[in-house]
Design a protein around this motif. Structure first.
Motif, PDB file in Angstrom:
ATOM      1  N   PRO A  22       0.678  -1.153   0.018  1.00 53.48           N
ATOM      2  CA  PRO A  22       0.122  -0.146   0.139  1.00 53.48           C
ATOM      3  C   PRO A  22       0.891   1.290   0.130  1.00 53.48           C
ATOM      4  CG  PRO A  22       0.158  -0.887   2.268  1.00 53.48           C
ATOM      5  CD  PRO A  22       0.838  -1.597   1.349  1.00 53.48           C
ATOM      6  N   THR A 111      -4.631  -3.427   6.953  1.00 54.88           N
ATOM      7  CA  THR A 111      -5.356  -4.883   6.602  1.00 54.88           C
ATOM      8  C   THR A 111      -5.435  -5.562   7.637  1.00 54.88           C
ATOM      9  OG1 THR A 111      -3.946  -5.826   5.471  1.00 54.88           O
ATOM     10  CG2 THR A 111      -5.414  -4.175   4.005  1.00 54.88           C
ATOM     11  N   TYR A 140      -9.236  -2.848   3.022  1.00 58.22           N
ATOM     12  CA  TYR A 140     -10.099  -2.763   1.811  1.00 58.22           C
ATOM     13  C   TYR A 140     -10.850  -4.106   1.968  1.00 58.22           C
ATOM     14  CZ  TYR A 140      -6.461  -6.243   0.355  1.00 58.22           C
ATOM     15  OH  TYR A 140      -6.000  -7.389   0.291  1.00 58.22           O
ATOM     16  N   TYR A 261      -9.217   1.200  -1.269  1.00 59.94           N
ATOM     17  CA  TYR A 261      -8.772   1.435   0.107  1.00 59.94           C
ATOM     18  C   TYR A 261      -9.744   2.347   1.081  1.00 59.94           C
ATOM     19  CZ  TYR A 261      -4.121  -0.883  -0.268  1.00 59.94           C
ATOM     20  OH  TYR A 261      -3.438  -1.964  -0.403  1.00 59.94           O
ATOM     21  N   TYR A 263      -9.679   4.036   5.143  1.00 56.90           N
ATOM     22  CA  TYR A 263      -8.719   4.410   6.288  1.00 56.90           C
ATOM     23  C   TYR A 263      -9.275   5.659   6.973  1.00 56.90           C
ATOM     24  CZ  TYR A 263      -7.139   8.597   3.475  1.00 56.90           C
ATOM     25  OH  TYR A 263      -6.804   9.767   3.001  1.00 56.90           O
TER      26      TYR A 263
END
Length: 269
Positions: A22, A111, A140, A261, A263
């Motif tokens: 990422p 994750t 995700y 994603y 966050y």
């Protein structure tokens, strides 16, 4: 950690080989941290680090980076592929971190936070973070990945949805979802915080690499435990359907994988 699912060496090796790194998210994290102090920070901790793909991305910005995980196999894989002198790894639960209070500049979970104890983990975060230290949780949904390949894009994503529909009954109740992470964001007591529900990240992969990544998902592994032959048949059928839709024969043909994603970022007062 509250849940332990990724602890055998075969899975750890596949995780390292196929899971996406990422990079975009590390850029967002550091942009959030830097306005308060334009300098290199002391300590970052990557909790639930797995085989360390995200951990090493933090190395240029911190004097020390420590990846923690409950899985010895994952940590063995991370250490074997660690080329950063300022990155080390420790085995421990996410809720019992081996750091003194007010010691950590950044605590990240990439994750992984959906597997943690949602009552104990936030308390441990608050204990170890310095005043002004940052929390970054990102993930995700495994059934929100897309594929792109020219005019075949629409057909490919119908095939992906077929795959995800088969796997959904095998998903663990705590499998990553934007709803769960939004709840973590809303329950965070820190006033300076940021939520983003969709950040698209793209990578060039092969058809085989996409199938390999799918086979690392907890839902696929649960299916495989119940019906190994059925899991293999599913992988083979999806691979063949993707190749047919792309009108190619080689599973090493490249296409674009899109991961969406979500966050949360927060700063301890």
């Amino acid at each position: 950690m509250a849940v332990r699912l990724f602890e055998d060496s075969e899975h750890a090796a596949a995780y390292l080989q196929y899971r996406m790194t990422p990079e975009e998210m590390v850029t967002r994290i550091m942009d959030f941290m830097k306005p308060k102090a334009q300098r290199k920070f002391n300590l970052a901790v990557d909790v639930g680090c797995g085989s360390g793909q995200g951990t090493v991305l933090l190395a240029p910005f911190f004097d020390q980076v420590v990846g923690t995980d409950i899985s010895a196999a994952q940590l063995d894989m991370a250490q074997a592929n660690n080329g950063r002198p300022n990155v080390t790894y420790r085995q421990c639960p996410a809720e019992e971190l081996p750091f003194e209070s007010n010691q950590v500049d950044l605590l990240a979970a990439m994750t992984a936070a959906h597997w943690f104890d949602r009552q104990r983990f936030p308390k441990e975060v608050d204990r170890v973070l310095k005043p002004g230290g940052c929390l970054a949780l990102l993930s995700y949904a495994s059934d929100d990945m897309e594929l792109e390949y020219g005019d075949a894009t629409s057909a490919l994503n119908k095939i992906c949805e077929e795959l995800y529909a088969v796997l959904r009954p095998f998903r663990h109740p705590l499998t990553s979802s934007s709803k769960l992470y939004l709840e973590l964001f809303e329950s965070c007591a820190y006033t300076e915080k940021e939520w983003n529900g969709r950040l698209r990240a793209k990578r060039t992969v092969t058809v085989n690499s996409y199938i390999g990544m799918v086979e690392t998902l907890s839902s696929y592994r649960t299916l495989n435990q119940h019906d190994a032959a059925g899991a293999k048949l599913l992988s083979d059928n999806i691979r063949n359907k993707l190749l047919s839709a792309m009108q190619v024969s080689s599973p090493e043909t490249e296409l674009t994988l899109v991961i969406n994603y979500f966050y949360m970022l927060a700063r301890k007062p």
